[in-house]
Design a protein around this motif. Structure first.
Motif, PDB file in Angstrom:
ATOM      1  N   ARG A   1      37.336  37.954  45.153  1.00  0.00           N
ATOM      2  CA  ARG A   1      37.999  39.194  45.532  1.00  0.00           C
ATOM      3  C   ARG A   1      39.362  39.312  44.847  1.00  0.00           C
ATOM      4  NH1 ARG A   1      37.201  38.577  50.517  1.00  0.00           N
ATOM      5  NH2 ARG A   1      39.150  37.522  51.027  1.00  0.00           N
ATOM      6  N   ARG A   2      40.113  38.225  44.798  1.00  0.00           N
ATOM      7  CA  ARG A   2      41.429  38.239  44.135  1.00  0.00           C
ATOM      8  C   ARG A   2      41.299  38.467  42.636  1.00  0.00           C
ATOM      9  NH1 ARG A   2      45.273  33.635  46.834  1.00  0.00           N
ATOM     10  NH2 ARG A   2      45.354  34.595  48.879  1.00  0.00           N
ATOM     11  N   VAL A   3      40.313  37.835  42.014  1.00  0.00           N
ATOM     12  CA  VAL A   3      40.105  37.999  40.572  1.00  0.00           C
ATOM     13  C   VAL A   3      39.722  39.442  40.266  1.00  0.00           C
ATOM     14  CG1 VAL A   3      38.620  37.359  38.632  1.00  0.00           C
ATOM     15  CG2 VAL A   3      39.543  35.588  40.130  1.00  0.00           C
ATOM     16  N   ARG A   4      38.801  39.996  41.048  1.00  0.00           N
ATOM     17  CA  ARG A   4      38.389  41.388  40.810  1.00  0.00           C
ATOM     18  C   ARG A   4      39.558  42.351  40.992  1.00  0.00           C
ATOM     19  NH1 ARG A   4      32.474  41.375  43.604  1.00  0.00           N
ATOM     20  NH2 ARG A   4      31.342  40.610  41.784  1.00  0.00           N
ATOM     21  N   ARG A   5      40.382  42.116  42.013  1.00  0.00           N
ATOM     22  CA  ARG A   5      41.540  42.983  42.233  1.00  0.00           C
ATOM     23  C   ARG A   5      42.507  42.885  41.047  1.00  0.00           C
ATOM     24  NH1 ARG A   5      43.794  41.706  47.539  1.00  0.00           N
ATOM     25  NH2 ARG A   5      44.703  39.934  46.475  1.00  0.00           N
ATOM     26  N   ALA A   6      42.724  41.679  40.545  1.00  0.00           N
ATOM     27  CA  ALA A   6      43.610  41.506  39.390  1.00  0.00           C
ATOM     28  C   ALA A   6      43.024  42.189  38.155  1.00  0.00           C
ATOM     29  CB  ALA A   6      43.843  40.021  39.118  1.00  0.00           C
ATOM     30  N   LEU A   7      41.718  42.100  37.957  1.00  0.00           N
ATOM     31  CA  LEU A   7      41.096  42.756  36.804  1.00  0.00           C
ATOM     32  C   LEU A   7      41.185  44.277  36.920  1.00  0.00           C
ATOM     33  CD1 LEU A   7      37.983  40.451  36.360  1.00  0.00           C
ATOM     34  CD2 LEU A   7      39.947  40.638  34.816  1.00  0.00           C
ATOM     35  N   GLU A   8      41.038  44.805  38.133  1.00  0.00           N
ATOM     36  CA  GLU A   8      41.191  46.250  38.331  1.00  0.00           C
ATOM     37  C   GLU A   8      42.613  46.684  38.005  1.00  0.00           C
ATOM     38  OE1 GLU A   8      40.060  46.968  42.371  1.00  0.00           O
ATOM     39  OE2 GLU A   8      37.942  46.565  41.965  1.00  0.00           O
ATOM     40  N   ARG A   9      43.591  45.913  38.453  1.00  0.00           N
ATOM     41  CA  ARG A   9      44.986  46.230  38.154  1.00  0.00           C
ATOM     42  C   ARG A   9      45.246  46.151  36.658  1.00  0.00           C
ATOM     43  NH1 ARG A   9      48.134  42.777  42.833  1.00  0.00           N
ATOM     44  NH2 ARG A   9      47.762  44.258  44.509  1.00  0.00           N
ATOM     45  N   LEU A  10      44.680  45.141  36.019  1.00  0.00           N
ATOM     46  CA  LEU A  10      44.867  44.980  34.579  1.00  0.00           C
ATOM     47  C   LEU A  10      44.288  46.172  33.826  1.00  0.00           C
ATOM     48  CD1 LEU A  10      45.779  43.184  32.223  1.00  0.00           C
ATOM     49  CD2 LEU A  10      43.533  42.105  32.307  1.00  0.00           C
TER      50      LEU A  10
ATOM     51  N   HIS B   1      51.334  46.050  35.579  1.00  0.00           N
ATOM     52  CA  HIS B   1      51.465  46.192  37.034  1.00  0.00           C
ATOM     53  C   HIS B   1      52.336  45.045  37.557  1.00  0.00           C
ATOM     54  CE1 HIS B   1      50.411  46.096  41.277  1.00  0.00           C
ATOM     55  NE2 HIS B   1      49.941  47.324  41.140  1.00  0.00           N
ATOM     56  N   PRO B   2      53.323  45.337  38.393  1.00  0.00           N
ATOM     57  CA  PRO B   2      54.230  44.277  38.860  1.00  0.00           C
ATOM     58  C   PRO B   2      53.522  43.152  39.610  1.00  0.00           C
ATOM     59  CG  PRO B   2      54.924  46.444  39.673  1.00  0.00           C
ATOM     60  CD  PRO B   2      53.678  46.643  38.902  1.00  0.00           C
ATOM     61  N   GLY B   3      52.415  43.451  40.281  1.00  0.00           N
ATOM     62  CA  GLY B   3      51.699  42.421  41.030  1.00  0.00           C
ATOM     63  C   GLY B   3      51.043  41.379  40.152  1.00  0.00           C
ATOM     64  N   LEU B   4      50.839  41.697  38.876  1.00  0.00           N
ATOM     65  CA  LEU B   4      50.208  40.748  37.952  1.00  0.00           C
ATOM     66  C   LEU B   4      51.208  39.748  37.384  1.00  0.00           C
ATOM     67  CD1 LEU B   4      47.897  43.180  35.990  1.00  0.00           C
ATOM     68  CD2 LEU B   4      47.199  41.485  37.674  1.00  0.00           C
TER      69      LEU B   4
ATOM     70  N   VAL C   1      46.501  35.731  38.814  1.00  0.00           N
ATOM     71  CA  VAL C   1      45.593  36.167  39.869  1.00  0.00           C
ATOM     72  C   VAL C   1      46.235  35.805  41.205  1.00  0.00           C
ATOM     73  CG1 VAL C   1      43.339  35.785  40.931  1.00  0.00           C
ATOM     74  CG2 VAL C   1      43.533  35.973  38.449  1.00  0.00           C
ATOM     75  N   ASP C   2      46.721  34.591  41.298  1.00  0.00           N
ATOM     76  CA  ASP C   2      47.489  34.129  42.452  1.00  0.00           C
ATOM     77  C   ASP C   2      48.474  33.092  41.941  1.00  0.00           C
ATOM     78  OD1 ASP C   2      45.711  32.077  41.914  1.00  0.00           O
ATOM     79  OD2 ASP C   2      44.698  32.171  43.834  1.00  0.00           O
ATOM     80  N   GLN C   3      49.321  32.603  42.813  1.00  0.00           N
ATOM     81  CA  GLN C   3      50.319  31.643  42.373  1.00  0.00           C
ATOM     82  C   GLN C   3      50.242  30.384  43.222  1.00  0.00           C
ATOM     83  OE1 GLN C   3      54.111  33.574  42.268  1.00  0.00           O
ATOM     84  NE2 GLN C   3      53.587  34.708  40.441  1.00  0.00           N
ATOM     85  N   GLY C   4      50.928  29.360  42.767  1.00  0.00           N
ATOM     86  CA  GLY C   4      50.932  28.096  43.487  1.00  0.00           C
ATOM     87  C   GLY C   4      50.011  27.087  42.822  1.00  0.00           C
ATOM     88  N   PRO C   5      49.811  25.943  43.465  1.00  0.00           N
ATOM     89  CA  PRO C   5      48.940  24.913  42.895  1.00  0.00           C
ATOM     90  C   PRO C   5      47.507  25.432  42.741  1.00  0.00           C
ATOM     91  CG  PRO C   5      50.216  24.047  44.730  1.00  0.00           C
ATOM     92  CD  PRO C   5      50.438  25.524  44.701  1.00  0.00           C
ATOM     93  N   GLY C   6      46.911  25.189  41.605  1.00  0.00           N
ATOM     94  CA  GLY C   6      45.540  25.633  41.351  1.00  0.00           C
ATOM     95  C   GLY C   6      45.411  27.119  41.102  1.00  0.00           C
ATOM     96  N   ALA C   7      46.506  27.778  40.755  1.00  0.00           N
ATOM     97  CA  ALA C   7      46.483  29.222  40.529  1.00  0.00           C
ATOM     98  C   ALA C   7      45.644  29.574  39.311  1.00  0.00           C
ATOM     99  CB  ALA C   7      47.900  29.738  40.348  1.00  0.00           C
ATOM    100  N   TRP C   8      45.001  30.714  39.382  1.00  0.00           N
ATOM    101  CA  TRP C   8      44.235  31.219  38.254  1.00  0.00           C
ATOM    102  C   TRP C   8      45.085  32.217  37.494  1.00  0.00           C
ATOM    103  CZ3 TRP C   8      38.381  32.062  38.307  1.00  0.00           C
ATOM    104  CH2 TRP C   8      37.736  30.921  38.775  1.00  0.00           C
TER     105      TRP C   8
END
Length: 80
Positions: free
Chosen positions: A29-38, A44-47, A68-75
């Motif tokens: 879900r997070r990856v798809r949301r990031a791809l839509e924003r991209l 986009h500031p969220g990216l 896509v997200d931040q922190g350890p193991g972020a994509w």
């Protein structure tokens, strides 16, 4: 709106997130949301998009990295 073209490795990663042992609906879900924003707005500031110094095979192209997200193991999404 720009069209996104996936590398074979990216397509495989999305398929693994959708089904199989390593399926992860939350991350998918997070990856798809990031791809839509991209696709809608690459800056986009969220990216949290920034220039990437160099990606193998893209030394003379304006390569960018978005989160896509931040922190350890972020994509991250690497794109040109």
């Amino acid at each position: 709106m720009p069209t996104l073209h996936y590398t074979p490795a990216a397509a495989r990663a999305l398929a693994r997130l959708e089904k199989g042992r390593r399926a992860d609906p939350r991350r998918l879900r997070r990856v798809r949301r990031a791809l839509e924003r991209l696709a809608a707005d690459p800056h986009h500031p969220g990216l949290k998009t920034h220039r990437h110094p160099c990606l193998p095979g893209h030394e003379h192209t304006a390569a960018r990295t978005s989160y896509v997200d931040q922190g350890p193991g972020a994509w991250r999404l690497h794109w040109t």
